[in-house]
Design a protein around this motif. Structure first.
Motif, PDB file in Angstrom:
ATOM      1  N   SER A 227      68.642  75.638  21.376  1.00  0.00           N
ATOM      2  CA  SER A 227      67.627  76.298  22.204  1.00  0.00           C
ATOM      3  C   SER A 227      68.076  77.690  22.659  1.00  0.00           C
ATOM      4  O   SER A 227      67.242  78.538  22.956  1.00  0.00           O
ATOM      5  CB  SER A 227      67.276  75.426  23.405  1.00  0.00           C
ATOM      6  OG  SER A 227      68.428  75.183  24.181  1.00  0.00           O
ATOM      7  N   GLU A 228      69.366  77.909  22.692  1.00  0.00           N
ATOM      8  CA  GLU A 228      69.927  79.195  23.104  1.00  0.00           C
ATOM      9  C   GLU A 228      69.619  80.276  22.056  1.00  0.00           C
ATOM     10  O   GLU A 228      69.577  79.980  20.863  1.00  0.00           O
ATOM     11  CB  GLU A 228      71.445  79.000  23.229  1.00  0.00           C
ATOM     12  CG  GLU A 228      72.224  80.133  23.770  1.00  0.00           C
ATOM     13  CD  GLU A 228      73.709  79.762  23.914  1.00  0.00           C
ATOM     14  OE1 GLU A 228      74.387  80.516  24.612  1.00  0.00           O
ATOM     15  OE2 GLU A 228      74.170  78.761  23.350  1.00  0.00           O
ATOM     16  N   ARG A 229      69.398  81.516  22.497  1.00  0.00           N
ATOM     17  CA  ARG A 229      69.156  82.624  21.562  1.00  0.00           C
ATOM     18  C   ARG A 229      70.290  82.696  20.543  1.00  0.00           C
ATOM     19  O   ARG A 229      71.452  82.482  20.889  1.00  0.00           O
ATOM     20  CB  ARG A 229      69.089  83.962  22.308  1.00  0.00           C
ATOM     21  CG  ARG A 229      67.801  84.212  23.029  1.00  0.00           C
ATOM     22  CD  ARG A 229      67.763  85.605  23.689  1.00  0.00           C
ATOM     23  NE  ARG A 229      68.075  86.663  22.737  1.00  0.00           N
ATOM     24  CZ  ARG A 229      69.074  87.548  22.879  1.00  0.00           C
ATOM     25  NH1 ARG A 229      69.862  87.524  23.928  1.00  0.00           N
ATOM     26  NH2 ARG A 229      69.276  88.482  21.972  1.00  0.00           N
ATOM     27  N   TYR A 230      69.957  83.029  19.306  1.00  0.00           N
ATOM     28  CA  TYR A 230      70.949  83.079  18.235  1.00  0.00           C
ATOM     29  C   TYR A 230      72.155  83.937  18.602  1.00  0.00           C
ATOM     30  O   TYR A 230      73.300  83.492  18.470  1.00  0.00           O
ATOM     31  CB  TYR A 230      70.317  83.603  16.928  1.00  0.00           C
ATOM     32  CG  TYR A 230      71.354  83.882  15.870  1.00  0.00           C
ATOM     33  CD1 TYR A 230      71.916  82.850  15.136  1.00  0.00           C
ATOM     34  CD2 TYR A 230      71.808  85.182  15.644  1.00  0.00           C
ATOM     35  CE1 TYR A 230      72.897  83.099  14.193  1.00  0.00           C
ATOM     36  CE2 TYR A 230      72.789  85.437  14.703  1.00  0.00           C
ATOM     37  CZ  TYR A 230      73.330  84.387  13.973  1.00  0.00           C
ATOM     38  OH  TYR A 230      74.313  84.639  13.050  1.00  0.00           O
ATOM     39  N   ASN A 231      71.923  85.188  19.059  1.00  0.00           N
ATOM     40  CA  ASN A 231      73.042  86.091  19.361  1.00  0.00           C
ATOM     41  C   ASN A 231      73.957  85.529  20.438  1.00  0.00           C
ATOM     42  O   ASN A 231      75.180  85.624  20.332  1.00  0.00           O
ATOM     43  CB  ASN A 231      72.542  87.471  19.782  1.00  0.00           C
ATOM     44  CG  ASN A 231      71.931  88.227  18.627  1.00  0.00           C
ATOM     45  OD1 ASN A 231      72.206  87.945  17.471  1.00  0.00           O
ATOM     46  ND2 ASN A 231      71.084  89.191  18.944  1.00  0.00           N
ATOM     47  N   ASP A 232      73.384  84.942  21.481  1.00  0.00           N
ATOM     48  CA  ASP A 232      74.191  84.359  22.555  1.00  0.00           C
ATOM     49  C   ASP A 232      75.001  83.177  22.028  1.00  0.00           C
ATOM     50  O   ASP A 232      76.192  83.037  22.313  1.00  0.00           O
ATOM     51  CB  ASP A 232      73.303  83.915  23.717  1.00  0.00           C
ATOM     52  CG  ASP A 232      72.577  85.076  24.375  1.00  0.00           C
ATOM     53  OD1 ASP A 232      73.070  86.226  24.279  1.00  0.00           O
ATOM     54  OD2 ASP A 232      71.512  84.849  24.978  1.00  0.00           O
ATOM     55  N   TRP A 233      74.346  82.313  21.263  1.00  0.00           N
ATOM     56  CA  TRP A 233      75.014  81.145  20.682  1.00  0.00           C
ATOM     57  C   TRP A 233      76.159  81.572  19.771  1.00  0.00           C
ATOM     58  O   TRP A 233      77.277  81.081  19.907  1.00  0.00           O
ATOM     59  CB  TRP A 233      73.993  80.299  19.913  1.00  0.00           C
ATOM     60  CG  TRP A 233      74.594  79.191  19.116  1.00  0.00           C
ATOM     61  CD1 TRP A 233      75.033  77.989  19.594  1.00  0.00           C
ATOM     62  CD2 TRP A 233      74.806  79.167  17.708  1.00  0.00           C
ATOM     63  NE1 TRP A 233      75.517  77.223  18.555  1.00  0.00           N
ATOM     64  CE2 TRP A 233      75.386  77.922  17.388  1.00  0.00           C
ATOM     65  CE3 TRP A 233      74.553  80.073  16.670  1.00  0.00           C
ATOM     66  CZ2 TRP A 233      75.724  77.560  16.083  1.00  0.00           C
ATOM     67  CZ3 TRP A 233      74.896  79.713  15.379  1.00  0.00           C
ATOM     68  CH2 TRP A 233      75.469  78.469  15.091  1.00  0.00           C
TER      69      TRP A 233
END
Length: 94
Positions: free
Chosen positions: A27-33
């Motif tokens: 569920s977390e944004r790709y870049n953050d993940w």
């Protein structure tokens, strides 16, 4: 059955980090993940490669990553979800 596309280049099996992120239903944004995941000790140009790609709608280009199969397995395992287990077992079979 192909769960996640695995390509081969110069004898290395490779996986799109964005495709893995989508498959794992993060569920977390790709870049953050991805930034959080690479803090597990993965090194650019050894475990993964970064590249810039254009977006479908002509928006701002985005950074994506290609993972070596071992990194994809480890990221799948770290997620501790059923999807993560499924992806890890799939990559082991590859």
């Amino acid at each position: 059955m192909e769960l996640i596309k695995v390509t081969e280049k110069e004898g290395q099996q490779l996986v799109s980090a964005r495709e893995l992120h989508k498959f794992l239903e993060i569920s977390e944004r790709y870049n953050d993940w991805f930034n959080r995941m690479k803090d597990y000790g993965f090194e650019e140009n050894i475990d993964f490669t970064s590249f810039t790609e254009n977006t479908v709608n002509g928006g701002r280009p985005r950074i994506s990553h290609i993972l070596k199969l071992d990194m994809a397995k480890e990221l799948s395992m770290i997620q501790r979800t059923e999807k993560g287990k499924q992806a890890r077992q799939y990559f082991i079979a590859c």
